[in-house]
Design an enzyme around this catalytic site. Structure first.
Site, PDB file in Angstrom:
ATOM      1  N   CYS A  40      45.179  43.201  34.609  1.00 35.55           N
ATOM      2  CA  CYS A  40      45.126  41.735  34.651  1.00 35.55           C
ATOM      3  C   CYS A  40      45.889  41.226  35.877  1.00 35.55           C
ATOM      4  CB  CYS A  40      45.621  41.121  33.344  1.00 35.55           C
ATOM      5  SG  CYS A  40      45.114  39.386  33.154  1.00 35.55           S
TER       6      CYS A  40
ATOM      7  N   HIS B 193      41.629  43.364  29.957  1.00 33.51           N
ATOM      8  CA  HIS B 193      42.705  44.050  29.243  1.00 33.51           C
ATOM      9  C   HIS B 193      42.126  45.236  28.479  1.00 33.51           C
ATOM     10  CE1 HIS B 193      46.109  41.214  29.728  1.00 33.51           C
ATOM     11  NE2 HIS B 193      45.161  40.296  29.802  1.00 33.51           N
TER      12      HIS B 193
ATOM     13  N   GLU C  66      43.725  47.366  26.802  1.00 35.64           N
ATOM     14  CA  GLU C  66      44.464  47.512  25.549  1.00 35.64           C
ATOM     15  C   GLU C  66      44.002  46.533  24.481  1.00 35.64           C
ATOM     16  OE1 GLU C  66      46.741  44.286  27.683  1.00 35.64           O
ATOM     17  OE2 GLU C  66      45.563  46.063  28.224  1.00 35.64           O
TER      18      GLU C  66
END
Length: 215
Positions: A84, A195, A197
């Site tokens: 990001c 992202h 994750e």
């Protein structure tokens, strides 16, 4: 049994660090969350997360000498993954609210506001993956989770590299009011605007591919 790759998630105060640690642990990495320069320099892989404003992230990185650590790792061919705003700061500069801040300068280019009817770009989007991608191997048709108002909308280095002498960076693109850079694979430096994750199984697959590349 092969040893686990050692990954440092760089904790400089501007990242979604806990979820990044958990996601990397789930794909088999041995993960340390720290801003310790020695640990960051010596790990098999360094993850630079980032949320919030470009200038604030850069200030946070400089306070713990993250700019020097990233530069030295890359000079030595040691892998770095930006996520990001951690990707955005790899560029020369960021332009937010008419104020331009210097980035790490690993790539030429400017990060600025998306030209779209709805900003921020928030949600799941497809990506246009180039042939030969290692990060996206087996994930070419997946969607990934984005939350951002700014992005790099060009990647000048891809056009300027002498492809006969050097490997050209692999640039993955996405669309929100226009095309923007969703990910880059450039030797030891990789980065994603989305992202991983927060991107479920697709993001886990991408992190697994990156961790596997560290061996």
């Amino acid at each position: 049994m092969p040893s686990q790759s050692r990954v440092v998630v760089f904790d400089y105060g501007f990242g979604n660090v806990r979820s990044a640690v958990r996601a990397l642990e789930r794909v088999g990495a041995q993960v340390e969350l720290t801003a310790d320069p020695h640990a960051a320099a010596e790990a098999d892989g360094l993850v630079v997360p980032g949320v919030g404003a470009f200038a604030a992230c850069m200030n946070g990185l400089r306070e713990v000498h993250g700019d020097q650590i990233v530069d030295r790792r890359l000079a030595g061919g040691r892998p770095v993954l930006g996520i990001c705003v951690g990707m955005q700061v790899m560029f020369d500069s960021g332009d937010e609210h008419g104020v331009r801040a210097d980035g790490l300068g690993e790539w030429p280019g400017v990060v600025d506001r998306l030209e779209a009817d709805v900003v921020p770009h928030m949600g799941w989007s497809t990506v246009d993956v180039p042939a030969g991608s290692t990060l996206f191997a087996g994930l070419e048709d997946e969607r990934f989770y984005f939350v951002h108002s700014y992005a790099a909308r060009s990647f000048p280095l891809a056009e300027s590299v002498d492809a006969q002498r050097f490997a050209r960076p692999l640039v993955t693109w996405s669309e929100h009011g226009g095309r923007f850079v969703a990910a880059v694979e450039n030797g030891p430096l990789c980065a994603t605007q989305f992202h991983p994750e927060k991107s479920g199984d697709a993001g886990a697959g991408l992190l697994r591919n990156w961790v596997a590349s560290l061996r």
